[in-house]
Design an enzyme around this catalytic site. Structure first.
Site, PDB file in Angstrom:
ATOM      1  N   CYS A   1       6.132   4.197   8.828  1.00 38.34           N
ATOM      2  CA  CYS A   1       6.778   3.505   7.698  1.00 38.34           C
ATOM      3  C   CYS A   1       8.242   3.850   7.459  1.00 38.34           C
ATOM      4  O   CYS A   1       9.057   2.954   7.302  1.00 38.34           O
ATOM      5  CB  CYS A   1       6.003   3.785   6.417  1.00 38.34           C
ATOM      6  SG  CYS A   1       4.443   2.913   6.384  1.00 38.34           S
TER       7      CYS A   1
ATOM      8  N   LYS B   1       8.326  -1.575  -2.344  1.00 39.39           N
ATOM      9  CA  LYS B   1       7.679  -0.846  -1.247  1.00 39.39           C
ATOM     10  C   LYS B   1       8.733  -0.232  -0.324  1.00 39.39           C
ATOM     11  O   LYS B   1       8.675   0.949   0.025  1.00 39.39           O
ATOM     12  CB  LYS B   1       6.766  -1.804  -0.477  1.00 39.39           C
ATOM     13  CG  LYS B   1       6.235  -1.271   0.824  1.00 39.39           C
ATOM     14  CD  LYS B   1       5.272  -0.125   0.622  1.00 39.39           C
ATOM     15  CE  LYS B   1       4.864   0.446   1.970  1.00 39.39           C
ATOM     16  NZ  LYS B   1       3.940   1.549   1.863  1.00 39.39           N
TER      17      LYS B   1
ATOM     18  N   GLU C   1       0.849  -1.191   0.000  1.00 45.62           N
ATOM     19  CA  GLU C   1       0.000   0.000   0.000  1.00 45.62           C
ATOM     20  C   GLU C   1       0.887   1.244   0.000  1.00 45.62           C
ATOM     21  O   GLU C   1       1.810   1.349   0.781  1.00 45.62           O
ATOM     22  CB  GLU C   1      -0.895  -0.025   1.247  1.00 45.62           C
ATOM     23  CG  GLU C   1      -1.930   1.054   1.273  1.00 45.62           C
ATOM     24  CD  GLU C   1      -2.649   1.183  -0.059  1.00 45.62           C
ATOM     25  OE1 GLU C   1      -3.331   0.236  -0.450  1.00 45.62           O
ATOM     26  OE2 GLU C   1      -2.501   2.228  -0.728  1.00 45.62           O
TER      27      GLU C   1
HETATM   28  C1  UDX Z   1       4.589   7.371   3.780  1.00 47.49           C
HETATM   29  C2  UDX Z   1       4.599   7.326   2.242  1.00 47.49           C
HETATM   30  O1  UDX Z   1       4.431   8.651   1.716  1.00 47.49           O
HETATM   31  C3  UDX Z   1       3.504   6.397   1.732  1.00 47.49           C
HETATM   32  O2  UDX Z   1       3.586   6.268   0.322  1.00 47.49           O
HETATM   33  C4  UDX Z   1       3.660   5.035   2.394  1.00 47.49           C
HETATM   34  O3  UDX Z   1       2.601   4.186   2.002  1.00 47.49           O
HETATM   35  C5  UDX Z   1       3.674   5.156   3.906  1.00 47.49           C
HETATM   36  O4  UDX Z   1       4.692   6.076   4.312  1.00 47.49           O
HETATM   37  P1  UDX Z   1       3.125   8.638   5.599  1.00 47.49           P
HETATM   38  O5  UDX Z   1       4.099   8.092   6.596  1.00 47.49           O
HETATM   39  O6  UDX Z   1       1.674   8.501   5.883  1.00 47.49           O
HETATM   40  O7  UDX Z   1       3.362   7.971   4.164  1.00 47.49           O
HETATM   41  O8  UDX Z   1       3.388  10.212   5.451  1.00 47.49           O
HETATM   42  P2  UDX Z   1       4.289  11.157   4.520  1.00 47.49           P
HETATM   43  O9  UDX Z   1       3.413  12.199   3.967  1.00 47.49           O
HETATM   44  O10 UDX Z   1       5.107  10.401   3.562  1.00 47.49           O
HETATM   45  O11 UDX Z   1       5.224  11.877   5.596  1.00 47.49           O
HETATM   46  C6  UDX Z   1       6.163  11.164   6.373  1.00 47.49           C
HETATM   47  C7  UDX Z   1       6.928  12.104   7.279  1.00 47.49           C
HETATM   48  O12 UDX Z   1       7.804  12.932   6.535  1.00 47.49           O
HETATM   49  C8  UDX Z   1       6.024  13.055   8.077  1.00 47.49           C
HETATM   50  O13 UDX Z   1       6.504  13.169   9.398  1.00 47.49           O
HETATM   51  C9  UDX Z   1       6.154  14.358   7.325  1.00 47.49           C
HETATM   52  O14 UDX Z   1       5.906  15.471   8.141  1.00 47.49           O
HETATM   53  C10 UDX Z   1       7.596  14.293   6.868  1.00 47.49           C
HETATM   54  N1  UDX Z   1       7.880  15.119   5.671  1.00 47.49           N
HETATM   55  C11 UDX Z   1       7.305  14.811   4.469  1.00 47.49           C
HETATM   56  C12 UDX Z   1       8.730  16.194   5.771  1.00 47.49           C
HETATM   57  O15 UDX Z   1       9.276  16.487   6.839  1.00 47.49           O
HETATM   58  N2  UDX Z   1       9.000  16.945   4.647  1.00 47.49           N
HETATM   59  C13 UDX Z   1       8.447  16.663   3.431  1.00 47.49           C
HETATM   60  O16 UDX Z   1       8.738  17.380   2.462  1.00 47.49           O
HETATM   61  C14 UDX Z   1       7.563  15.559   3.345  1.00 47.49           C
END
Ligand code: UDX
Ligand code: ADP
Length: 460
Positions: A274, A218, A163
């Site tokens: 993740c 993944k 996913e």
């Molecule tokens: C992530 C992946 O994006 C997704 O495809 C996978 O299925 C699960 O892991 P998620 O953990 O829900 O999703 O959130 P994501 O939006 O990727 O952000 C992860 C972390 O990185 C957050 O703490 C976010 O604040 C941080 N982040 C993200 C940043 O600090 N800067 C950015 O530019 C993007």
């Protein structure tokens, strides 16, 4: 070709719940049952009041409202749901091991194994088993072994279908995925799952590969995304000492279409269930095959992330005259990002822990995270006694209350509502000088300076 009539999903968490809700919404002729051992969780999924769903995701209430009771069911009767299904998704948690070999790095597969054994024990006809949880490469092999050696002589086809949804945007990501990935060996089983998604996803976005490529992709996708965040965070520290501004640098490099502008937002550090887990997994696998350079390369992404969290906490302490003992620090946000109530690996936990070591008084406000969860997160670290956590940390349900009388405000999550606060009013209630430490670069520096705040933001 096999037409799937009944799907069961084991695990009603952040992944299983939303994914199955959308599959049911888009396939009204398929009966989808989501099961979990956790009775309270299932009760919440069945709650009449859609505000009480156990997972907060914008738009999820409408999807569940449409499908629940029609062809979407939530239940604790695991065996029955396994018995009746043609296709079984495994969507249980795979946390990093906290004991034994691979402690702190490898994924703990005990929940997956339990599922496999349960499926093997119950199944009386052929089943397609789909790995939905993120798993180390070659887990499918283990799964297949257990199913074939402990089952009742029926056939199991294993598919990997990782996913890619991100929390906070789960419903839009599911409705409109960049791609759906399906790995497997049996063409008919693959086609059966392709058909489930083809109910709403254009065929050209449904990729099929072999099992191992799917499993590895993944981990690699998450590692690449996390690497971008650590890369820009590394540059944020350099910006702070050179007078460059990290947002300007991000914009300048992001305009290069080869680099692209997404995922270049400097922050207090990435969190979520993740990124760290998947990279640790990748590192562990590389080490297992003696690929130490590969392992070291990816491990650095985590080292950088840990450094960023520590650096932010240290900045707070240093700026506040090298002591935060007894000082009231308001935490705005606890979730690992906005629009979710998930706190797993949230930077806020580690920043708080660091400040609590220095005996700061932390008052937390998060629009979606409960006080119980916040204390659970801190207690889980085992750094200090639960009594000390409750003595030092207060959780309130109003931001102005958190900020009233505070020496400093620290922004840990980028919730939109923080931008709309009456910061002039906040300033009146705070101690002077009034510090704001913006771990998300959310607020307007000019405006805060005009109001008289001492404002610090990452990468400026
Ligand atoms: C992530 C992946 O994006 C997704 O495809 C996978 O299925 C699960 O892991 P998620 O953990 O829900 O999703 O959130 P994501 O939006 O990727 O952000 C992860 C972390 O990185 C957050 O703490 C976010 O604040 C941080 N982040 C993200 C940043 O600090 N800067 C950015 O530019 C993007
Ligand atoms: P994710 O983010 O991967 O969805 P969660 O922890 O949110 O992870 O959800 C996983 C769910 O799986 C939990 O609700 C847990 O109770 C459930 N679960 C774990 N093992 C089993 C099992 N053997 N049978 C049924 N449910 C299980």
């Amino acid at each position: 070709m096999k037409q799937i009539k009944k799907i069961t999903c084991i695990g009603a968490g952040y992944v299983g719940g939303p994914t199955m809700s959308v599959i049911a919404q888009k396939n009204p002729n398929v009966e989808v049952t989501v099961v979990d051992l956790n009775h309270a969780r299932i009760a919440a999924w069945n709650d009449e009041d859609l505000d009480n769903l156990p997972v907060y995701e914008p738009g999820l209430d409408a999807v569940v409202g449409e499908a629940r009771g029609r062809n979407l069911f939530f239940s604790t009767e695991v065996d029955r749901a396994i018995d009746e299904a043609d296709m079984i998704f495994i969507s249980v948690n795979t946390p990093t091991k906290t004991y034994g070999k691979g402690k702190g790095q490898a994924a703990d597969l005990k929940f997956i194994e339990l599922c496999a054994r349960q499926i093997a024990a119950v199944a009386k006809n052929d089943k397609i088993v789909v790995e939905k949880s993120t798993l180390p490469v070659r887990t499918a092999e283990a799964l297949k072994n257990i199913l074939e050696n402990t089952g009742n002589g029926v056939n199991f086809h294993i598919l990997s279908n990782p996913e890619f949804l991100a929390e906070g945007t789960a419903v839009t990501d599911l409705h409109n995925p960049d791609r759906v990935l399906i790995g497997g060996e049996d063409a008919e089983a693959i086609e059966a799952l392709v058909n489930v998604y083809a109910a709403w996803v254009p065929r050209e976005r449904i990729l099929t590969t072999n099992l191992w490529s799917s499993e590895l992709s993944k981990l690699v996708a998450n590692a690449f995304l996390a690497q971008r965040v650590s890369s820009i965070n590394a540059i944020s520290e350099l910006c702070e000492v050179t007078g460059a501004n990290v947002d300007e640098v991000a914009r300048a490099i992001g305009q290069d279409s080869r680099i692209g502008g997404k995922f270049l937002k400097a922050s207090v550090g990435f969190g979520g269930s993740c990124f760290q887990k998947d990279i640790l997994n990748l590192v562990y696998i590389a080490r297992t095959y003696n690929l130490h350079e590969v392992a070291d390369y990816w491990e650095q992404v985590i080292i950088m992330n840990d450094h960023q969290k520590t650096r932010f906490a240290e900045k707070i302490i240093q700026t506040m005259y090298n002591t935060v003992n007894g000082k009231h620090i308001a935490f705005l946000g606890w979730a690992f990002k906005k629009d979710t109530n998930d706190t797993r690996e949230s930077a806020a936990i580690y920043v708080a822990d660091h400040l609590l070591d220095e005996e700061a008084q932390v008052v937390v406000y998060d629009p979606k995270v409960s006080a119980e969860q916040i204390y659970r997160d801190l207690d889980y670290l085992g750094t200090r006694s639960p009594e000390d956590n409750r003595r030092l940390v207060k959780v309130v349900d109003n931001a102005y209350e958190a900020l009233d009388g505070a020496h400093a405000a620290a922004i840990l999550t980028e919730w939109d509502e923080f931008k709309g606060y009456d910061w002039a009013k906040v300033k009146e209630g705070m101690k002077k000088p009034s510090f704001v430490f913006d771990g998300r670069k959310l607020l307007d520096r000019k405006e805060l300076n005009r109001l008289g705040f001492a404002y610090y933001a990452i990468g400026e």
